[in-house]
Design an enzyme around this catalytic site. Structure first.
Site, PDB file in Angstrom:
ATOM      1  N   GLU A  42     -12.202  33.181   4.559  1.00 37.13           N
ATOM      2  CA  GLU A  42     -11.261  34.263   4.333  1.00 37.13           C
ATOM      3  C   GLU A  42     -11.202  34.430   2.817  1.00 37.13           C
ATOM      4  O   GLU A  42     -10.914  33.465   2.103  1.00 37.13           O
ATOM      5  CB  GLU A  42      -9.895  33.821   4.864  1.00 37.13           C
ATOM      6  CG  GLU A  42      -9.045  34.949   5.362  1.00 37.13           C
ATOM      7  CD  GLU A  42      -7.752  34.421   5.959  1.00 37.13           C
ATOM      8  OE1 GLU A  42      -6.716  35.031   5.677  1.00 37.13           O
ATOM      9  OE2 GLU A  42      -7.772  33.403   6.678  1.00 37.13           O
ATOM     10  N   ARG A 268     -12.191  18.087   9.833  1.00 34.84           N
ATOM     11  CA  ARG A 268     -12.221  18.579   8.458  1.00 34.84           C
ATOM     12  C   ARG A 268     -12.226  17.404   7.480  1.00 34.84           C
ATOM     13  O   ARG A 268     -11.881  16.279   7.823  1.00 34.84           O
ATOM     14  CB  ARG A 268     -11.061  19.529   8.191  1.00 34.84           C
ATOM     15  CG  ARG A 268      -9.678  18.952   8.337  1.00 34.84           C
ATOM     16  CD  ARG A 268      -8.601  19.949   7.881  1.00 34.84           C
ATOM     17  NE  ARG A 268      -8.768  21.281   8.434  1.00 34.84           N
ATOM     18  CZ  ARG A 268      -8.787  22.383   7.676  1.00 34.84           C
ATOM     19  NH1 ARG A 268      -8.671  22.330   6.369  1.00 34.84           N
ATOM     20  NH2 ARG A 268      -8.909  23.569   8.234  1.00 34.84           N
ATOM     21  N   LYS A 278      -5.255  25.736   0.546  1.00 39.14           N
ATOM     22  CA  LYS A 278      -5.426  26.861  -0.369  1.00 39.14           C
ATOM     23  C   LYS A 278      -4.109  27.254  -1.018  1.00 39.14           C
ATOM     24  O   LYS A 278      -4.083  27.644  -2.181  1.00 39.14           O
ATOM     25  CB  LYS A 278      -5.938  28.076   0.407  1.00 39.14           C
ATOM     26  CG  LYS A 278      -7.419  28.102   0.621  1.00 39.14           C
ATOM     27  CD  LYS A 278      -7.757  29.450   1.220  1.00 39.14           C
ATOM     28  CE  LYS A 278      -9.079  29.409   1.930  1.00 39.14           C
ATOM     29  NZ  LYS A 278      -9.304  30.626   2.711  1.00 39.14           N
TER      30      LYS A 278
HETATM   31  P1  ATP Z   1      -6.637  28.854   5.724  1.00 44.71           P
HETATM   32  O1  ATP Z   1      -5.716  27.688   5.596  1.00 44.71           O
HETATM   33  O2  ATP Z   1      -6.296  30.009   4.846  1.00 44.71           O
HETATM   34  O3  ATP Z   1      -7.067  29.209   7.113  1.00 44.71           O
HETATM   35  P2  ATP Z   1      -9.154  27.561   5.457  1.00 44.71           P
HETATM   36  O4  ATP Z   1      -9.175  26.349   4.592  1.00 44.71           O
HETATM   37  O5  ATP Z   1      -9.331  27.444   6.907  1.00 44.71           O
HETATM   38  O6  ATP Z   1      -7.892  28.328   5.021  1.00 44.71           O
HETATM   39  P3  ATP Z   1     -11.205  29.547   5.456  1.00 44.71           P
HETATM   40  O7  ATP Z   1     -11.602  30.453   4.353  1.00 44.71           O
HETATM   41  O8  ATP Z   1     -10.706  30.154   6.700  1.00 44.71           O
HETATM   42  O9  ATP Z   1     -10.172  28.557   4.849  1.00 44.71           O
HETATM   43  O10 ATP Z   1     -12.354  28.497   5.742  1.00 44.71           O
HETATM   44  C1  ATP Z   1     -13.676  28.834   5.989  1.00 44.71           C
HETATM   45  C2  ATP Z   1     -14.316  27.733   6.784  1.00 44.71           C
HETATM   46  O11 ATP Z   1     -14.238  26.487   6.100  1.00 44.71           O
HETATM   47  C3  ATP Z   1     -13.647  27.534   8.130  1.00 44.71           C
HETATM   48  O12 ATP Z   1     -14.653  27.527   9.119  1.00 44.71           O
HETATM   49  C4  ATP Z   1     -12.959  26.218   8.022  1.00 44.71           C
HETATM   50  O13 ATP Z   1     -12.956  25.575   9.249  1.00 44.71           O
HETATM   51  C5  ATP Z   1     -13.777  25.480   6.981  1.00 44.71           C
HETATM   52  N1  ATP Z   1     -12.959  24.511   6.257  1.00 44.71           N
HETATM   53  C6  ATP Z   1     -11.835  24.762   5.572  1.00 44.71           C
HETATM   54  N2  ATP Z   1     -11.299  23.618   5.080  1.00 44.71           N
HETATM   55  C7  ATP Z   1     -12.119  22.606   5.460  1.00 44.71           C
HETATM   56  C8  ATP Z   1     -12.119  21.172   5.274  1.00 44.71           C
HETATM   57  N3  ATP Z   1     -11.163  20.555   4.588  1.00 44.71           N
HETATM   58  N4  ATP Z   1     -13.147  20.461   5.804  1.00 44.71           N
HETATM   59  C9  ATP Z   1     -14.113  21.080   6.490  1.00 44.71           C
HETATM   60  N5  ATP Z   1     -14.175  22.401   6.705  1.00 44.71           N
HETATM   61  C10 ATP Z   1     -13.190  23.170   6.201  1.00 44.71           C
HETATM   62 MG    MG Z   2      -9.155  29.508   8.153  1.00 44.47          MG
END
Ligand code: ATP
Ligand code: MG
Length: 561
Positions: A42, A268, A278
């Site tokens: 996002e 994650r 974020k």
């Molecule tokens: P939000 O909290 O805004 O949803 P997000 O950290 O999920 O933020 P995105 O931009 O939606 O951010 O993430 C893109 C991809 O990165 C998603 O598929 C998410 O699952 C993955 N991702 C985000 N944080 C982690 C993490 N700590 N470890 C592994 N993958 C992650």
């Molecule tokens: Mg997300």
């Protein structure tokens, strides 16, 4: 991870984690002929090391299996798209070593198709327009242990639903006054299956589609369809989406798009002494607790890059931590260990004195300057040598001299010999002190027979110390970073406390070092091992003749591995 279970800094060959096993099985059974994955950020923030784990998996699997990985900006929310974020995401994915080729998309590219699927769902009798408020819905939806109550609008006819959805689309309902719900199962113990909202009214323009739409699809409905439209085979996401998978499958099974994607979930990445949300990272930036998104203390990809991490080390780290289905905490010391191992192999050595003390070689000719060859990287023969100027007056580290040294002190003390790295063996003959009694000059004599540091007579010299020539050394700003937080879990705070209370007040210390002249004009991003000190990377704040270095990591692991 405990100290003893710390894995080696190199990824084990043939780590067949469960995603690889799934892909292997799909290919072997002929269910899939080409692996297609996607990374769907996002664009509302910068990528961090957690995203790097997802990127290494999404792009990494596609690369490994000769498939493709799509970069898809997840912009189903009609907010302003921030070009700054979009560009940063692209830059960071590329820097990590991955390429989406032609496959750059936006979720909003598919609004027409997703809308057509919503109409199809209504025609199948599987979606209805509902007018319960969010508050009322809470009550209808109920609790997992007991079936919910059906919405009073659940049994509307297809014709009525089509007409009502049309009214939503034309803006005849205010935000919240009508939603389109999937008609799934109000008795399901999985709350995400209790008639989830799939379209809502939002009277907001979208950066990509302008004011064309007044209704927008919800993520849970849009995501499986985006995957299907793009022909994604393996849609890999983090564990919190596991409970959404039944609805993902319901959407695909009900609408039967031409291509059948599958969702798989992994744990994650969580790192000690680090926040990864974020929202919190944005707060650190906005509240100026760090100097921007790329502050070298941030866990962002751009922060790690500025700090001096290599893309190889981040990829290697992601491979070592593996891919599992249970959430855990990874020790940030492991990340540091991996980058250290990589930098040890790849970074040229240089000499820098952090805490200078003058050393005078009494028997060295006053105006002589010798340019002595120094090996750039003992781990890499191809790195060659450079010339380092040597003269009668040098600077050494203050810690390398002691006037009244204990027996075990093998560095400089009156009467003792040390080797000056790449230069000569010198013997200490005394020192001078300032008015306060602090040592201001160390006096030595050198042995001209020991050029290069060898002792032709075979005598043992226990210590080798680094130095710079006083007349040639260049002052450099060095930024010494420590962890940004003092607590393993920075969000662990007592009642009434704030995670910011766990910020480390000493996470950045700035000092001036004296560096050898070859470092005067190095380009930003150049990485070095300052011998006996640590790994450093030239910062973009450097100016010609006035270099600035970020300490990437100290030389040695703080833990025993
Ligand atoms: P939000 O909290 O805004 O949803 P997000 O950290 O999920 O933020 P995105 O931009 O939606 O951010 O993430 C893109 C991809 O990165 C998603 O598929 C998410 O699952 C993955 N991702 C985000 N944080 C982690 C993490 N700590 N470890 C592994 N993958 C992650
Ligand atoms: Mg997300």
């Amino acid at each position: 991870m405990s100290e003893t279970s710390m894995p080696p800094a190199e990824a084990p060959a043939g780590n067949r984690h469960f995603i690889r096993q799934i892909i292997d099985a799909d290919l072997a059974a002929g269910r899939v002929s080409k692996v297609v994955t996607r990374f769907p950020p996002e664009p509302n923030g910068y990528l961090h090391i957690g995203h790097a784990k997802a990127i290494c998996l999404d792009f990494g699997m596609a690369k490994e299996y000769g498939g493709e990985c799509h970069l898809r900006m997840d912009d189903t929310n009609p907010t302003r798209e921030d070009v700054e974020y979009v560009e940063a995401i692209q830059r960071d994915v590329r820097w990590l070593g991955f390429d989406w080729g032609e496959n750059y998309f936006h979720a909003s590219d598919y609004f027409d198709e997703i809308y057509a699927y919503a109409i199809r769902l209504i025609k199948l009798g599987k979606a209805y327009v509902c007018h319960l408020s969010a508050e009322e819905w809470k009550d209808y939806r109920g609790v997992p242990e007991k079936p919910g109550k059906p919405s009073p609008w659940r049994e509307r006819s297809v014709e009525e639903n089509l007409a009502e959805f049309e009214k939503m689309t034309r803006g005849e309902y205010d935000e919240g006054a009508a939603t389109l719900r999937a008609k799934v199962d109000m008795a399901s113990p999985n709350m995400h299956m209790r008639d989830p909202v799939i379209y809502r009214v939002r009277k907001t323009a979208h950066h990509n589609t302008g004011d064309k739409w007044l209704v927008y699809p919800m993520y849970d409905f849009a995501h499986p369809l985006e995957d299907a439209i793009e022909g994604v085979t393996h849609s890999i996401c983090t564990l919190e989406f596991e409970v959404h998978r039944p609805f993902y499958d319901w959407v695909i099974d009900t609408l039967k798009p031409a291509s059948r994607p599958h969702q798989y979930e992994f744990a994650r990445l969580n790192l000690t002494y680090t926040v990864m949300s974020k929202r919190r990272l944005l707060e650190l930036v906005q509240e100026k607790r760090v100097n921007g998104w790329d502050d070298p203390r941030m866990p962002t990809v751009c922060g790690l890059r500025r700090r001096g991490f290599t893309p190889e080390s981040i990829r290697n780290f992601c491979e070592i931590i593996g891919v599992t289905k249970y959430n855990s905490m990874t020790d940030v010391a492991l990340l540091e260990h991996v980058v250290r191992a990589d930098l040890n192999k790849t970074s040229p050595r240089a000499m820098a004195v952090m805490n200078p003390l003058k050393l005078v070689i009494e028997n060295y000719p006053e105006h002589l300057v010798e340019n002595l060859p120094a090996v750039n990287n003992p781990e890499d023969e191809a790195a060659g040598t450079r010339l380092v100027p040597f003269s009668r007056e040098l600077f050494i580290e203050r810690e390398d001299f002691m006037e009244d040294a204990p027996k075990k002190f093998f560095r400089l003390t009156p009467g003792r010999e040390v080797r000056l790295r790449w230069a000569y063996v010198v013997r200490c003959v005394g020192c001078e002190k300032d008015a306060d009694g602090n040592v201001s000059v160390v006096r030595c004599v050198y042995d001209p027979e020991t050029r290069g540091g060898n002792t032709p007579d075979g005598r043992k010299v226990k210590a080798t110390i680094h130095w710079v020539s006083a007349a040639h050394a260049v002052p450099a700003e060095v930024r010494l970073y420590d962890r940004l937080f003092v607590k393993e879990d920075p969000t662990d705070v007592p009642e009434g406390g704030d995670w910011r209370d766990n910020l480390n007040p000493d996470s950045l210390k700035t000092a001036t070092a004296l560096v050898e002249p070859s470092l005067a004009d190095v380009p930003a991003g150049a990485r070095f091992q300052f011998e006996r000190i640590g790994y450093f990377c030239a910062d973009p704040d450097s100016a010609p003749g006035a270099p600035v270095f970020n300490r990437t990591v100290t030389l040695k692991d703080s833990k025993k591995f």
